[in-house]
Design a protein around this motif. Structure first.
Motif, short mmCIF file in Angstrom:
data_model
loop_
_atom_site.label_atom_id
_atom_site.label_comp_id
_atom_site.label_asym_id
_atom_site.label_seq_id
_atom_site.Cartn_x
_atom_site.Cartn_y
_atom_site.Cartn_z
N MET A 1 -52.49 81.81 90.08
CA MET A 1 -51.78 82.17 91.12
C MET A 1 -50.24 81.71 90.79
O MET A 1 -49.42 82.44 91.02
CB MET A 1 -52.28 81.56 92.64
CG MET A 1 -53.37 82.01 93.20
SD MET A 1 -53.56 83.77 93.34
CE MET A 1 -52.40 84.35 94.56
N ALA A 2 -50.14 80.60 90.21
CA ALA A 2 -48.85 79.98 89.73
C ALA A 2 -48.27 80.81 88.75
O ALA A 2 -46.90 81.19 88.71
CB ALA A 2 -48.83 78.34 89.33
N ARG A 3 -49.12 81.21 87.90
CA ARG A 3 -48.98 82.31 86.49
C ARG A 3 -48.16 83.53 87.02
O ARG A 3 -47.35 83.82 86.76
CB ARG A 3 -49.88 82.16 85.93
CG ARG A 3 -49.65 83.23 84.51
CD ARG A 3 -51.01 83.11 83.76
NE ARG A 3 -52.15 83.91 84.51
CZ ARG A 3 -52.34 85.25 84.44
NH1 ARG A 3 -51.47 85.96 84.16
NH2 ARG A 3 -53.34 85.71 85.28
N LEU A 4 -49.03 84.07 88.11
CA LEU A 4 -48.56 85.04 88.77
C LEU A 4 -47.18 85.18 89.40
O LEU A 4 -46.79 86.17 89.16
CB LEU A 4 -49.88 85.81 89.54
CG LEU A 4 -51.16 86.17 88.97
CD1 LEU A 4 -52.34 86.53 89.83
CD2 LEU A 4 -51.04 87.39 87.87
N GLU A 5 -47.14 84.20 90.03
CA GLU A 5 -45.82 84.24 90.59
C GLU A 5 -44.63 84.10 89.78
O GLU A 5 -43.64 84.51 89.82
CB GLU A 5 -45.80 82.88 91.81
CG GLU A 5 -44.45 82.60 92.31
CD GLU A 5 -43.86 83.95 93.25
OE1 GLU A 5 -42.76 83.83 93.63
OE2 GLU A 5 -44.87 84.74 93.70
N ALA A 6 -45.12 83.29 88.53
CA ALA A 6 -44.02 83.05 87.68
C ALA A 6 -43.61 84.54 87.14
O ALA A 6 -42.59 84.89 86.58
CB ALA A 6 -44.27 82.10 86.72
N ILE A 7 -44.70 85.38 86.73
CA ILE A 7 -44.67 86.57 86.09
C ILE A 7 -43.90 87.31 86.95
O ILE A 7 -42.88 88.20 86.65
CB ILE A 7 -45.85 87.15 85.83
CG1 ILE A 7 -46.49 86.35 84.65
CG2 ILE A 7 -45.75 88.58 85.26
CD1 ILE A 7 -48.16 86.61 84.30
#
Length: 81
Positions: free
Chosen positions: A65-71
């Motif tokens: 989820m953190a990765r998707l928000e960063a993307i």
């Protein structure tokens, strides 16, 4: 039940020889919000992979989820500028 986990594709990240590529973006290196978000996306992908391999499903999910928000942030920064 264990599902196969694919390691994040390292070829997506362009290798840099600077201190920033070893330590990550920081205010001292003058990294922008987009550059910092890109680094976080790459780093959380690797951490999620490790968590999944260790059967830490919730942690892996949260890192994804953190990765998707960063993307999402990277894309928004790209559209701005």
């Amino acid at each position: 039940m264990s599902k196969a986990v694919k390691h994040p594709n390292k070829s997506d990240a362009s290798p840099e020889k600077s201190l920033e590529s070893k330590m990550g973006p920081s205010p001292e290196t003058g990294a922008s919000a987009g550059e910092t978000a890109r680094y976080i996306a790459e780093f959380t992908a690797e951490l999620s992979y490790l968590a999944q391999r260790a059967d830490l499903g919730l942690l892996s999910y949260l890192l994804d989820m953190a990765r998707l928000e960063a993307i999402r942030t990277v894309k928004a920064q790209h559209e701005k500028g």
